[in-house]
Design an enzyme around this catalytic site. Structure first.
Site, mmCIF file in Angstrom:
data_model
loop_
_atom_site.group_PDB
_atom_site.id
_atom_site.type_symbol
_atom_site.label_atom_id
_atom_site.label_comp_id
_atom_site.label_asym_id
_atom_site.label_seq_id
_atom_site.Cartn_x
_atom_site.Cartn_y
_atom_site.Cartn_z
ATOM 1 C CD GLU A 38 -3.033 -0.807 -0.068
ATOM 2 O OE1 GLU A 38 -3.019 0.266 -0.700
ATOM 3 O OE2 GLU A 38 -3.788 -1.748 -0.365
ATOM 4 C CE1 TYR A 121 -6.593 3.341 -0.414
ATOM 5 C CE2 TYR A 121 -4.235 3.503 0.012
ATOM 6 C CZ TYR A 121 -5.304 2.898 -0.619
ATOM 7 O OH TYR A 121 -5.080 1.838 -1.442
ATOM 8 C CG ASP A 139 -7.554 4.854 -3.997
ATOM 9 O OD1 ASP A 139 -8.757 4.818 -4.365
ATOM 10 O OD2 ASP A 139 -6.691 4.060 -4.433
HETATM 11 N N1 ADE Z 1 -4.231 0.172 -5.263
HETATM 12 C C1 ADE Z 1 -3.743 0.416 -4.059
HETATM 13 N N2 ADE Z 1 -3.982 -0.583 -3.224
HETATM 14 C C2 ADE Z 1 -4.662 -1.494 -3.924
HETATM 15 C C3 ADE Z 1 -5.223 -2.739 -3.624
HETATM 16 N N3 ADE Z 1 -5.087 -3.237 -2.422
HETATM 17 N N4 ADE Z 1 -5.881 -3.359 -4.591
HETATM 18 C C4 ADE Z 1 -6.017 -2.819 -5.810
HETATM 19 N N5 ADE Z 1 -5.498 -1.669 -6.130
HETATM 20 C C5 ADE Z 1 -4.826 -1.006 -5.212
#
Ligand code: ADE
Length: 360
Positions: A38, A121, A139
């Site tokens: 993340e 987030y 997000d």
């Molecule tokens: N973008 C950021 N985190 C994500 C996730 N866990 N799954 C899909 N897209 C993402």
């Protein structure tokens, strides 16, 4: 009112079940893995993250190894991803976990939020994906999906709008909040793409999407940035002779309010003593000074905070034009910004910004 998002929950989860990409951080729901991914994904696209992520986890497989890694080695692992404070915060957070929690990962939204580099987030993503907490993870991708499904033209860069969308999502969160959150992100990254790249033909939410129905997907979400305005303090002089004439001067032919006539004014808030000195420097003899009022005028790139003073003078100086209030009103173009200080009723008082057509 009915929450339009209720209808998307099942189709979205069903779509995610079959369309989710096989990404390395989805092999398990280990919070360390989800956390690192993340953080990497915050400013970097999925495709670029995969190889960094794999090498990072191979080199630093757990919180303890991350907490002990020398900074140079860490930055080398991060080289090319940019925004290096993300990497430094990861290490700081790992050190905190080892020092305060014996290396155990925090397992609630509130405790995750306390880690350096972990905002709402990221805390929402980890808490929902790894610990099944019923929290949102909103997000830019998610804001786009929600704006389109609900047909909202509100500015998603405003915190209040974001909050409202979060609360709509919270009302419909299913038990598997983690999958729902990831499915929204996944849809935003692979189907509900920005602008005219949107792949509405492939979208499982097409039948429940207001923007699709109205043909406005490419226009949403609305993102209006605050313009940066410089604030300037100014002192405005209503210089007046004993027979009631007023000093005006022409502004330069270029720049702000080019060629208009104005009441003399200078930058900064002057004291009455400084006002007297300024008027004397201009060649006048000051009889008395009275504070008039404060006013503000918002230009496109500039914000004037003004304090106006009436300064009665005995010896009008030649540097200015000395006009009667009637002449000022009828013959001279006085910028709206200065009208609050003019000695006549402002019949054309502010009707909102730029109502005079002055675009500065
Ligand atoms: N973008 C950021 N985190 C994500 C996730 N866990 N799954 C899909 N897209 C993402």
């Amino acid at each position: 009112m009915e929450n339009q998002l209720q209808k998307i929950v099942n189709p979205l989860l069903a779509w995610y079940d079959t369309h989710r990409r096989a990404l390395p951080w989805r092999i398990d729901r280990d919070p360390y893995h989800v956390w690192v991914s993340e953080i990497m994904l915050q400013q970097t696209r999925v495709e670029a993250v995969v190889k960094y992520y794999t090498r990072f986890i191979r080199t630093l497989p757990d919180v303890r190894s991350l907490s002990e890694v020398p900074e140079d080695r860490l930055l080398k692992l991060w080289e090319g991803l940019g925004y290096y404070s993300r990497a430094r915060n990861l290490k700081k957070a790992a050190e905190m976990m080892v020092r305060d929690g014996g290396g155990v990962f925090p397992d609630t939204f509130d405790s995750l939020r306390k880690l350096p580099g972990v905002g709402e987030y990221t805390a929402g993503a980890i808490a929902s994906i790894c610990f099944h907490e019923k929290v949102t993870a909103v997000d830019g991708n998610v804001l786009r999906v929600v704006s389109r499904v609900t047909g909202s033209r509100e500015n998603v860069l405003l915190p209040a709008v974001r909050r409202r969308m979060e609360s709509l999502l919270l009302q419909v969160l299913p038990d598997d909040a983690g999958s729902f959150n990831e499915a929204l992100m996944e849809l935003g990254e692979t189907v509900c793409l920005p602008g005219s790249a949107a792949q509405c033909g492939e979208c499982p939410l097409r039948g429940n999407c207001t923007a699709f129905r109205d043909g406005i997907a490419a226009e949403l979400p609305v993102r209006v940035k605050k313009t940066q305005r410089r604030q300037e303090q100014r002192t405005v002089f209503l210089l007046m002779t004993e027979d009631g004439r007023i000093a005006v001067e022409k502004r330069p032919d270029t720049g702000l309010l080019a060629g208009m006539y104005q009441l003399p004014n200078v930058e900064g808030f002057l004291t009455e003593e400084e006002i007297r000195v300024a008027a004397e420097t201009w060649g006048m003899q000051v009889l008395d000074i009275a504070f008039l009022k404060e006013a503000r005028h918002v230009f496109t790139h500039l914000d004037w905070l003004m304090k106006g003073y009436r300064v009665r003078v005995a010896r009008p100086a030649g540097a200015f034009l000395w006009v009667t209030p009637a002449q000022l009103r009828e013959q001279y173009a006085l910028p709206t910004a200065l009208k609050p200080f003019a000695p006549f009723p402002t019949a054309w008082k502010k009707r909102g910004r730029h109502s005079s057509g002055e675009q500065e």
